[in-house]
Design a protein around this motif. Sequence first.
Motif: not given
Length: 143
Positions: A51-76
């Motif tokens: 709840e302390s983190v928010s995307v304030t611009k460009g949410a449509e540009h966010v991609g996500e990669f899951h190498k493991t269930p522990q880390s869902h890495r997000q990138f532009c």
Amino acid sequence: MSDPSYRGTCFCGAVEIRVTGTPKAMGYCHCASCRAWSAAPVNAFSLWSPESVSVTKGAEHVGEFHKTPQSHRQFCRVCGGHILAQHPPWNLVDVYSAVIPDFEHRPALHVNYQEKVLSVRDGLPKFKDLPKDFGGSGEMLPE
């Protein structure tokens, strides 16, 4: 008095984030995945409640990669710049400290130090893997 708030962006600025308050933990990760993802010998992390983190611009540009269930890495998806990693098992979000330039990174520990490629002599605790609270052994390694 309101909680402090910090703005961050991806490499090109198409995605902006805001973090509010204070992180739950800060440190350095030496695991092979973080090193490969960040293209660096060590990754500086800051862990926040979701709840302390928010995307304030460009949410449509966010991609996500899951190498493991522990880390869902997000990138532009525009520039490939890294933004954050969701850690569902721990209900935390890792906002890479380099992404929030006005935030003062105050590390308290090193994790996954057994995988290090760069020795760091800074007097901070060096966990072999992770603290016990995060499913690790809690074993410490010397500097």
